[in-house]
Design a protein around this motif. Sequence first.
Motif, mmCIF file in Angstrom:
data_model
loop_
_atom_site.group_PDB
_atom_site.id
_atom_site.type_symbol
_atom_site.label_atom_id
_atom_site.label_comp_id
_atom_site.label_asym_id
_atom_site.label_seq_id
_atom_site.Cartn_x
_atom_site.Cartn_y
_atom_site.Cartn_z
ATOM 1 N N MET A 8 0.868 -1.274 -0.091
ATOM 2 C CA MET A 8 0.001 -0.237 0.022
ATOM 3 C C MET A 8 0.869 1.321 0.005
ATOM 4 S SD MET A 8 -2.661 -1.349 3.036
ATOM 5 C CE MET A 8 -1.511 -2.263 3.867
ATOM 6 N N SER A 9 0.200 2.314 -0.388
ATOM 7 C CA SER A 9 1.009 3.660 -0.279
ATOM 8 C C SER A 9 0.312 4.693 0.373
ATOM 9 C CB SER A 9 1.200 4.317 -1.710
ATOM 10 O OG SER A 9 1.885 3.378 -2.736
ATOM 11 N N LEU A 10 0.900 5.436 1.275
ATOM 12 C CA LEU A 10 0.429 6.335 2.210
ATOM 13 C C LEU A 10 0.416 7.794 1.788
ATOM 14 C CD1 LEU A 10 -1.120 6.931 4.849
ATOM 15 C CD2 LEU A 10 1.289 7.156 5.812
ATOM 16 N N TYR A 11 -0.654 8.499 1.599
ATOM 17 C CA TYR A 11 -0.364 10.087 1.028
ATOM 18 C C TYR A 11 -0.984 10.863 1.986
ATOM 19 C CZ TYR A 11 0.843 7.921 -3.619
ATOM 20 O OH TYR A 11 1.324 7.195 -4.689
ATOM 21 N N LYS A 12 -0.783 11.964 2.005
ATOM 22 C CA LYS A 12 -1.440 13.191 3.037
ATOM 23 C C LYS A 12 -1.683 14.183 1.967
ATOM 24 C CE LYS A 12 -0.721 15.381 7.266
ATOM 25 N NZ LYS A 12 -1.474 16.723 7.225
ATOM 26 N N ASN A 13 -3.026 14.632 2.208
ATOM 27 C CA ASN A 13 -3.445 15.764 1.578
ATOM 28 C C ASN A 13 -3.685 16.994 2.339
ATOM 29 O OD1 ASN A 13 -6.043 15.288 2.322
ATOM 30 N ND2 ASN A 13 -6.701 14.670 0.437
ATOM 31 N N SER A 14 -4.401 18.020 2.306
ATOM 32 C CA SER A 14 -4.352 18.918 3.382
ATOM 33 C C SER A 14 -5.434 18.886 4.349
ATOM 34 C CB SER A 14 -4.610 20.500 2.538
ATOM 35 O OG SER A 14 -6.225 20.230 1.752
ATOM 36 N N LYS A 15 -6.585 17.730 4.198
ATOM 37 C CA LYS A 15 -7.492 17.518 5.044
ATOM 38 C C LYS A 15 -7.222 16.155 5.823
ATOM 39 C CE LYS A 15 -10.774 20.010 2.353
ATOM 40 N NZ LYS A 15 -11.650 20.060 1.594
ATOM 41 N N CYS A 16 -6.682 15.283 4.876
ATOM 42 C CA CYS A 16 -6.713 13.808 5.619
ATOM 43 C C CYS A 16 -5.434 12.903 5.037
ATOM 44 C CB CYS A 16 -7.874 13.264 5.506
ATOM 45 S SG CYS A 16 -8.167 12.823 3.691
ATOM 46 N N TYR A 17 -5.436 11.769 5.515
ATOM 47 C CA TYR A 17 -4.385 10.619 4.843
ATOM 48 C C TYR A 17 -5.199 9.734 4.115
ATOM 49 C CZ TYR A 17 -0.763 11.850 8.388
ATOM 50 O OH TYR A 17 0.070 12.466 9.050
ATOM 51 N N LEU A 63 3.323 2.483 9.570
ATOM 52 C CA LEU A 63 4.502 2.438 8.647
ATOM 53 C C LEU A 63 5.702 1.227 9.231
ATOM 54 C CD1 LEU A 63 5.221 6.175 7.949
ATOM 55 C CD2 LEU A 63 4.269 4.463 6.412
ATOM 56 N N ALA A 64 5.692 1.106 10.514
ATOM 57 C CA ALA A 64 6.560 0.258 11.200
ATOM 58 C C ALA A 64 6.183 -1.385 10.650
ATOM 59 C CB ALA A 64 6.606 0.221 12.552
ATOM 60 N N SER A 65 5.069 -1.572 10.198
ATOM 61 C CA SER A 65 4.568 -2.894 9.689
ATOM 62 C C SER A 65 5.210 -3.248 8.482
ATOM 63 C CB SER A 65 3.267 -2.878 9.694
ATOM 64 O OG SER A 65 2.976 -2.309 8.225
ATOM 65 N N GLY A 66 5.959 -2.092 7.605
ATOM 66 C CA GLY A 66 6.524 -2.555 6.565
ATOM 67 C C GLY A 66 5.789 -2.767 5.167
ATOM 68 N N LYS A 67 4.426 -2.578 5.265
ATOM 69 C CA LYS A 67 3.675 -3.050 4.275
ATOM 70 C C LYS A 67 3.165 -1.823 3.808
ATOM 71 C CE LYS A 67 1.730 -7.367 6.492
ATOM 72 N NZ LYS A 67 0.639 -8.207 6.868
ATOM 73 N N ILE A 68 3.325 -0.737 4.088
ATOM 74 C CA ILE A 68 2.947 0.681 3.549
ATOM 75 C C ILE A 68 4.140 1.778 3.226
ATOM 76 C CG2 ILE A 68 1.569 2.827 4.183
ATOM 77 C CD1 ILE A 68 0.132 1.186 6.080
ATOM 78 N N GLN A 69 4.199 2.143 1.921
ATOM 79 C CA GLN A 69 5.101 2.876 1.597
ATOM 80 C C GLN A 69 4.688 4.349 1.819
ATOM 81 O OE1 GLN A 69 5.777 2.405 -2.584
ATOM 82 N NE2 GLN A 69 7.179 4.293 -2.809
ATOM 83 N N ASP A 70 5.640 4.996 2.522
ATOM 84 C CA ASP A 70 5.490 6.534 2.838
ATOM 85 C C ASP A 70 5.506 7.371 1.726
ATOM 86 O OD1 ASP A 70 5.002 8.798 3.965
ATOM 87 O OD2 ASP A 70 6.872 8.798 5.396
ATOM 88 N N CYS A 71 4.540 7.914 1.043
ATOM 89 C CA CYS A 71 4.519 8.744 0.096
ATOM 90 C C CYS A 71 3.852 10.202 0.457
ATOM 91 C CB CYS A 71 3.820 8.216 -1.116
ATOM 92 S SG CYS A 71 4.145 6.830 -1.871
ATOM 93 N N THR A 72 3.957 10.488 1.711
ATOM 94 C CA THR A 72 3.572 11.653 2.309
ATOM 95 C C THR A 72 3.976 12.956 1.887
ATOM 96 O OG1 THR A 72 4.751 11.637 4.178
ATOM 97 C CG2 THR A 72 2.571 10.637 4.385
ATOM 98 N N GLY A 73 5.239 12.988 1.114
ATOM 99 C CA GLY A 73 5.663 14.313 0.585
ATOM 100 C C GLY A 73 5.295 14.463 -0.710
ATOM 101 N N GLU A 74 4.511 13.306 -1.630
ATOM 102 C CA GLU A 74 4.123 13.451 -2.804
ATOM 103 C C GLU A 74 2.776 14.105 -2.974
ATOM 104 O OE1 GLU A 74 4.734 9.854 -5.000
ATOM 105 O OE2 GLU A 74 6.588 9.373 -3.687
ATOM 106 N N ASN A 75 2.368 14.838 -3.842
ATOM 107 C CA ASN A 75 1.209 15.515 -3.962
ATOM 108 C C ASN A 75 0.081 14.303 -4.731
ATOM 109 O OD1 ASN A 75 1.750 17.827 -2.866
ATOM 110 N ND2 ASN A 75 2.322 18.441 -4.753
ATOM 111 N N LEU A 76 -1.204 14.176 -4.029
ATOM 112 C CA LEU A 76 -2.185 13.289 -4.507
ATOM 113 C C LEU A 76 -3.581 13.989 -4.259
ATOM 114 C CD1 LEU A 76 -2.972 10.503 -5.638
ATOM 115 C CD2 LEU A 76 -3.143 9.735 -3.336
ATOM 116 N N LYS A 77 -4.141 14.320 -5.398
ATOM 117 C CA LYS A 77 -5.490 15.026 -5.332
ATOM 118 C C LYS A 77 -6.431 13.939 -5.616
ATOM 119 C CE LYS A 77 -3.446 19.424 -6.675
ATOM 120 N NZ LYS A 77 -3.411 20.503 -7.543
ATOM 121 N N ILE A 78 -7.486 13.823 -4.595
ATOM 122 C CA ILE A 78 -8.405 12.793 -4.919
ATOM 123 C C ILE A 78 -9.686 13.832 -4.307
ATOM 124 C CG2 ILE A 78 -9.611 10.622 -4.041
ATOM 125 C CD1 ILE A 78 -6.879 9.657 -4.063
#
Length: 78
Positions: A8-17, A63-78
């Motif tokens: 999985m990939s984790l993203y953060k926008n201005s309102k949520c993860y 993130l410690a589980s190792g199953k999620i890739q941290d992409c919070t520095g990347e922009n994702l608009k949904i």
Amino acid sequence: MNKENCQMSLYKNSKCYLIVSFKRSIKKIASRLKDHYACEILECNRDVVSFLPSKAGTIQQMLASGKIQDCTGENLKI
């Protein structure tokens, strides 16, 4: 962390993860976020679940589980 092992990939926008997954069931991910991590689920659609963590340290724990890739520095608009 080995990116090939991430499911999985984790993203953060201005309102949520956001968690994006093309390999695992989004409904199962949302259920795990709600039941195990006590996160508030904002939206769950075909490939993305948006949520708010309920307590400090939740994201680091995930993130410690190792199953999620941290992409919070990347922009994702949904």
